[in-house]
Motif scaffolding. Structure first.
Motif, PDB file in Angstrom:
ATOM      1  N   ARG A 129       0.830  -1.222   0.000  1.00 14.28           N
ATOM      2  CA  ARG A 129       0.000   0.000   0.000  1.00 14.28           C
ATOM      3  C   ARG A 129       0.852   1.256   0.000  1.00 14.28           C
ATOM      4  NH1 ARG A 129      -4.864   0.232   4.305  1.00 14.28           N
ATOM      5  NH2 ARG A 129      -5.679   2.009   3.130  1.00 14.28           N
ATOM      6  N   VAL A 130       1.979   1.201   0.706  1.00 13.86           N
ATOM      7  CA  VAL A 130       2.818   2.397   0.792  1.00 13.86           C
ATOM      8  C   VAL A 130       3.999   2.332  -0.184  1.00 13.86           C
ATOM      9  CG1 VAL A 130       2.206   2.827   3.207  1.00 13.86           C
ATOM     10  CG2 VAL A 130       4.271   1.521   2.669  1.00 13.86           C
ATOM     11  N   ASN A 131       3.928   1.361  -1.131  1.00 16.42           N
ATOM     12  CA  ASN A 131       4.933   1.358  -2.188  1.00 16.42           C
ATOM     13  C   ASN A 131       6.312   0.913  -1.701  1.00 16.42           C
ATOM     14  OD1 ASN A 131       5.248   1.786  -4.910  1.00 16.42           O
ATOM     15  ND2 ASN A 131       5.898   3.933  -4.701  1.00 16.42           N
ATOM     16  N   LEU A 132       6.340   0.076  -0.690  1.00 19.17           N
ATOM     17  CA  LEU A 132       7.635  -0.390  -0.165  1.00 19.17           C
ATOM     18  C   LEU A 132       7.786  -1.906  -0.289  1.00 19.17           C
ATOM     19  CD1 LEU A 132       8.156   1.707   3.114  1.00 19.17           C
ATOM     20  CD2 LEU A 132       9.436   1.901   0.978  1.00 19.17           C
ATOM     21  N   HIS A 133       6.950  -2.533  -1.122  1.00 15.76           N
ATOM     22  CA  HIS A 133       6.992  -4.002  -1.195  1.00 15.76           C
ATOM     23  C   HIS A 133       8.332  -4.521  -1.697  1.00 15.76           C
ATOM     24  CE1 HIS A 133       5.109  -2.121  -4.632  1.00 15.76           C
ATOM     25  NE2 HIS A 133       5.587  -3.074  -5.381  1.00 15.76           N
ATOM     26  N   LYS A 134       9.015  -3.731  -2.554  1.00 19.99           N
ATOM     27  CA  LYS A 134      10.312  -4.208  -3.068  1.00 19.99           C
ATOM     28  C   LYS A 134      11.416  -4.008  -2.044  1.00 19.99           C
ATOM     29  CE  LYS A 134       9.364  -3.340  -7.948  1.00 19.99           C
ATOM     30  NZ  LYS A 134       8.941  -1.948  -8.245  1.00 19.99           N
TER      31      LYS A 134
END
Ligand SMILES: Nc1ncnc2c1ncn2[C@@H]1O[C@H](COP(=O)(O)OP(=O)(O)OP(=O)(O)O)[C@@H](O)[C@H]1O
Ligand SMILES: [Mg+2]
Length: 246
Positions: A129-134
């Protein structure tokens, strides 16, 4: 969902906050702007139980937050992101999120805690959701300033808040990061009440859907739409004019 009356805070005899009335509706996104020292962060300190006011009430879903401990307030559904990022730089993004979910005060038991698959999935979903999955396996210390802010927002999200207090989310962000953050805040406000403090008027314009509140010397100078506030002569005089001059 939030009603504030006659909230008063002084530091050493100097009045930091004197809020007669402030209302926030369910799923409203409210932006608070105002000059340095206006009392914006102090308001959030009071709402999250960090600062005790001299007087007044702040009723969240019918219950007064004043007098409650920080932990009680989190349990009631109020989450707060502080102005300065305070993630554990030497831990991975994942571990920071795990600690966020368990409550960061209980560090050791959280580190040795065995997570269920469901909890792991919740952490991964929040990271997405906060664009930190990578970045889940990267050290938090290696993140950009903007990514650290997202990590902090994710930590707040993991506490399942109904009201989120977010202090200066776009400070130090690149334009692209700020635009992504604006999107994220607008998304959050579909499900939660959100109060955002911000100085950057370009950013405010991107997120202001409802009212903008202008705080000056601890008091509300005016409230209105972004356009109304931006063109208000008193606001220009007390705040925006000075911002441009700086
Ligand atoms: N813990 C504290 N002890 C003493 N004075 C404080 C404390 N916290 C805030 N103040 C004072 O209260 C006033 C309001 O400060 P606050 O941090 O709420 O302003 P702000 O609107 O968040 O400003 P900024 O935009 O710079 O973050 C200021 O005069 C500040 O110096
Ligand atoms: Mg502040």
């Amino acid at each position: 969902m939030l009603k504030i009356s006659n909230l008063n805070v002084s530091f050493g005899g100097v009045q930091a906050l004197n809020l007669n009335e402030f209302h926030l509706n369910e799923k409203e996104l409210r932006v608070i702007i105002g000059p340095n020292g206006a009392g914006k962060s102090t308001l959030m300190d009071v709402l999250c139980g960090k600062t005790k006011p001299a007087g007044g009430t702040a009723t969240f879903k019918g219950e007064n937050l004043i007098g409650k401990s920080e932990i009680e307030i989190v349990r009631m559904g109020v989450g707060r992101k502080f102005q300065k990022p305070s993630v554990f730089e030497g831990l991975s993004v994942f571990d920071n999120l795990m600690l966020g979910m368990k409550g960061r005060k209980d560090f050791l038991s959280a580190m040795f805690y065995k997570m269920t698959a469901e909890q792991r999935e919740k952490i991964m979903a929040t990271a997405r959701r906060v664009n930190l999955h990578k970045e889940v396996n990267a050290l938090a210390g290696a993140l950009s300033h903007g990514q650290k802010q997202w990590l902090e927002i994710a930590i707040v999200l993991l506490q399942d808040p109904e009201l989120m207090l977010i202090d200066e989310p776009a400070a130090g962000m690149s334009d692209a990061e700020a635009a992504r953050t604006a999107e994220l805040l607008c998304e959050l406000s579909k499900e939660n009440g959100v109060i955002v403090i911000e100085h950057d008027m370009h950013f405010v314009e991107q997120i202001a859907q409802d009212k903008v509140t202008v705080l000056v010397s601890g008091e509300i100078l005016t409230e209105g739409s972004f356009e109304e506030v931006k063109n208000n002569l008193q606001v220009i005089d007390c705040y925006l004019g000075r911002q441009q001059a700086a």
